[in-house]
Design a protein around this motif. Structure first.
Motif, PDB file in Angstrom:
ATOM      1  N   LEU A  45      17.511 -25.293   2.787  1.00 34.25           N
ATOM      2  CA  LEU A  45      16.439 -24.242   2.325  1.00 34.25           C
ATOM      3  C   LEU A  45      15.106 -24.260   2.828  1.00 34.25           C
ATOM      4  CD1 LEU A  45      17.518 -23.800  -1.474  1.00 34.25           C
ATOM      5  CD2 LEU A  45      17.861 -22.085   0.343  1.00 34.25           C
ATOM      6  N   LEU A  46      14.254 -25.692   2.543  1.00 34.35           N
ATOM      7  CA  LEU A  46      13.087 -25.736   3.138  1.00 34.35           C
ATOM      8  C   LEU A  46      13.108 -25.364   5.028  1.00 34.35           C
ATOM      9  CD1 LEU A  46      10.098 -26.918   2.954  1.00 34.35           C
ATOM     10  CD2 LEU A  46      11.155 -29.345   3.645  1.00 34.35           C
ATOM     11  N   ILE A  47      14.028 -25.840   5.690  1.00 34.56           N
ATOM     12  CA  ILE A  47      14.209 -25.227   7.107  1.00 34.56           C
ATOM     13  C   ILE A  47      14.338 -23.864   7.285  1.00 34.56           C
ATOM     14  CG2 ILE A  47      15.559 -25.381   9.022  1.00 34.56           C
ATOM     15  CD1 ILE A  47      16.235 -28.283   8.852  1.00 34.56           C
ATOM     16  N   LEU A  48      14.972 -23.139   6.458  1.00 35.76           N
ATOM     17  CA  LEU A  48      14.975 -21.645   6.548  1.00 35.76           C
ATOM     18  C   LEU A  48      13.759 -21.159   6.120  1.00 35.76           C
ATOM     19  CD1 LEU A  48      18.627 -21.439   4.540  1.00 35.76           C
ATOM     20  CD2 LEU A  48      18.004 -20.843   6.838  1.00 35.76           C
ATOM     21  N   LEU A  49      13.000 -21.698   4.940  1.00 38.80           N
ATOM     22  CA  LEU A  49      11.677 -21.164   4.657  1.00 38.80           C
ATOM     23  C   LEU A  49      10.750 -21.199   5.488  1.00 38.80           C
ATOM     24  CD1 LEU A  49       9.807 -20.050   2.413  1.00 38.80           C
ATOM     25  CD2 LEU A  49       9.640 -22.240   1.638  1.00 38.80           C
ATOM     26  N   VAL A  50      10.775 -22.653   6.187  1.00 35.26           N
ATOM     27  CA  VAL A  50       9.775 -22.886   7.145  1.00 35.26           C
ATOM     28  C   VAL A  50       9.819 -22.159   8.613  1.00 35.26           C
ATOM     29  CG1 VAL A  50       9.086 -24.821   8.735  1.00 35.26           C
ATOM     30  CG2 VAL A  50       9.220 -25.243   6.286  1.00 35.26           C
ATOM     31  N   ILE A  51      11.020 -21.878   8.965  1.00 37.72           N
ATOM     32  CA  ILE A  51      11.396 -20.968  10.091  1.00 37.72           C
ATOM     33  C   ILE A  51      10.916 -19.738   9.758  1.00 37.72           C
ATOM     34  CG2 ILE A  51      13.055 -20.213  11.933  1.00 37.72           C
ATOM     35  CD1 ILE A  51      14.335 -23.111  11.568  1.00 37.72           C
ATOM     36  N   ARG A  52      11.064 -19.300   8.768  1.00 35.10           N
ATOM     37  CA  ARG A  52      10.911 -17.877   8.237  1.00 35.10           C
ATOM     38  C   ARG A  52       9.266 -17.521   8.456  1.00 35.10           C
ATOM     39  NH1 ARG A  52      12.536 -12.586   8.088  1.00 35.10           N
ATOM     40  NH2 ARG A  52      11.702 -11.547   6.286  1.00 35.10           N
ATOM     41  N   VAL A  53       8.636 -18.234   7.780  1.00 36.04           N
ATOM     42  CA  VAL A  53       7.295 -17.942   7.582  1.00 36.04           C
ATOM     43  C   VAL A  53       6.317 -18.548   8.645  1.00 36.04           C
ATOM     44  CG1 VAL A  53       7.441 -18.180   5.113  1.00 36.04           C
ATOM     45  CG2 VAL A  53       6.835 -20.329   6.375  1.00 36.04           C
ATOM     46  N   ASP A  54       6.847 -19.430   9.709  1.00 40.49           N
ATOM     47  CA  ASP A  54       6.059 -19.729  10.863  1.00 40.49           C
ATOM     48  C   ASP A  54       6.559 -18.794  12.305  1.00 40.49           C
ATOM     49  OD1 ASP A  54       4.817 -21.333  12.956  1.00 40.49           O
ATOM     50  OD2 ASP A  54       4.581 -22.873  11.688  1.00 40.49           O
ATOM     51  N   SER A  55       5.506 -17.972  12.583  1.00 45.02           N
ATOM     52  CA  SER A  55       5.883 -17.404  13.716  1.00 45.02           C
ATOM     53  C   SER A  55       5.879 -18.171  14.936  1.00 45.02           C
ATOM     54  CB  SER A  55       4.411 -16.345  13.648  1.00 45.02           C
ATOM     55  OG  SER A  55       3.413 -17.107  14.141  1.00 45.02           O
ATOM     56  N   HIS A  56       5.384 -19.356  15.116  1.00 41.62           N
ATOM     57  CA  HIS A  56       5.552 -20.472  16.224  1.00 41.62           C
ATOM     58  C   HIS A  56       6.863 -20.391  16.396  1.00 41.62           C
ATOM     59  CE1 HIS A  56       1.435 -20.532  15.228  1.00 41.62           C
ATOM     60  NE2 HIS A  56       1.064 -20.470  16.659  1.00 41.62           N
ATOM     61  N   LEU A  57       7.938 -20.580  15.359  1.00 39.64           N
ATOM     62  CA  LEU A  57       9.196 -21.200  15.402  1.00 39.64           C
ATOM     63  C   LEU A  57      10.309 -19.932  15.445  1.00 39.64           C
ATOM     64  CD1 LEU A  57       8.992 -23.827  12.443  1.00 39.64           C
ATOM     65  CD2 LEU A  57       8.778 -24.037  14.694  1.00 39.64           C
ATOM     66  N   HIS A  58       9.895 -18.821  15.759  1.00 40.35           N
ATOM     67  CA  HIS A  58      10.722 -17.419  16.142  1.00 40.35           C
ATOM     68  C   HIS A  58      11.009 -17.549  17.318  1.00 40.35           C
ATOM     69  CE1 HIS A  58       8.829 -15.290  12.096  1.00 40.35           C
ATOM     70  NE2 HIS A  58       9.191 -16.487  12.032  1.00 40.35           N
TER      71      HIS A  58
END
Length: 311
Positions: A41-54
């Motif tokens: 869930l943390l990975i899903l959240l981090v990738i969701r909120v950090d535009s650099h990981l899109h």
């Protein structure tokens, strides 16, 4: 599925262990399960909120985290029930069908996804200038959709072949979840043809995916060796090490259980614990501890949460 099936309830016998270990094992597996769910869930959240990981790589990683979270959920909660409640060993016929379907659905989808992720790394390292256009958003969505649909079809074949047979007598499954090999042993009919088709089906999928992954990484290594700077080579190698780690941890136990001659219930149960309980936890551990971008995003999210709490 066969109308001749008279068994309405199966009994999951669990994996072999001393009864005195029930409570310690329950505690250990519960902690691992909670960490698995929270970590993914943390990975899903981090990738969701950090535009650099899109980016395509993290788009596929969100799919992997989602799969691992549910892959663990399909088997671990029921296993925990068998450890502490005597009645928790019982599972209805239809629940067993459902568990087997979703287990193979998520496992085969993950297998296909690892193949797609290796192809993504191959394009990123071998064709860096054309990578963005080659791996566009629509291409990523198409590849991800293909993995889910292929996994669904593969699982439907496994489930149909397993439960099309009549089950009219023994109902004790020598495992802690419903899987094809131990269930087929309970069928009141000749299972040799079903076992052969399942063996070939899983063998083609697993060996095909693994071969494509190996070919991708052979090409990646050749491309990395052509990078002139040592820093560039190091970054490229580090990008792939995480993926290779989780791929090996997933494929080796699966090959051991499904693609070796003969079946040993005790050994299969212990090995199954590795890839149903521990491997889903490796995804968040490997991708956060070995990936600088994800670690940086996690720290940024932590600082943002701490800042909002102070205000």
């Amino acid at each position: 599925m066969s109308n001749a099936s008279l068994v309405t309830v199966f009994i999951l016998m669990g994996f072999p262990h001393a009864p005195a270990l029930d409570a310690p094992l329950f505690g250990i597996f519960l902690v691992v399960y909670v960490l698995t769910v929270l970590g993914n869930l943390l990975i899903l959240l981090v990738i969701r909120v950090d535009s650099h990981l899109h980016t395509p790589m993290y788009y596929f990683l969100t799919n992997l985290s989602f799969i691992d979270m549910w892959f663990s959920t399909v088997t671990v909660p029921k296993m925990l029930m068998t450890l502490v409640f005597p009645s928790g060993r019982a599972i209805s016929f239809h629940s067993c069908v459902t568990q087997l379907y979703f287990f193979h659905f998520l496992a085969s989808t993950e297998c296909f996804l690892y193949t797609v992720m290796s192809y993504d790394r191959y394009l990123a390292i071998s064709y860096p200038l054309r990578y963005t256009s080659m791996m566009s958003g629509s291409t990523c969505a198409l590849l991800a959709t293909g993995t889910w649909l292929s996994g669904s079809l593969h699982s439907a074949v496994q489930t149909t072949l397993t439960f099309h047979l009549p089950y009219c007598g023994p109902n004790q499954i020598q495992h802690y979840f419903c899987d094809a090999p131990p269930i087929l042993k309970l069928a009141c009919a000749d299972t040799s043809a079903n076992e052969m088709v399942i063996f070939v089906d899983i063998g083609v999928v697993a060996s095909g995916c693994f071969l494509l992954i190996v070919l991708s990484y052979v090409s990646i290594v050749c491309s990395i060796l052509q990078i002139r700077t040592s820093e560039g080579r190091h970054r490229a190698f580090q990008t792939c090490v995480s993926h290779c780690t989780v791929v090996l941890c997933f494929f080796i136990p699966c090959v051991f259980i499904y693609l070796r001659p003969g079946s040993r219930d005790a050994v299969d149960g212990v090995v199954a614990v590795f890839y149903t309980v521990l491997t889903p936890l490796l995804n968040p551990v490997v991708y956060t501890l070995r990936n600088k971008e994800v670690k940086k995003a996690v720290l940024k999210l932590r600082d943002k949460v701490a800042h909002s709490q102070r205000e």
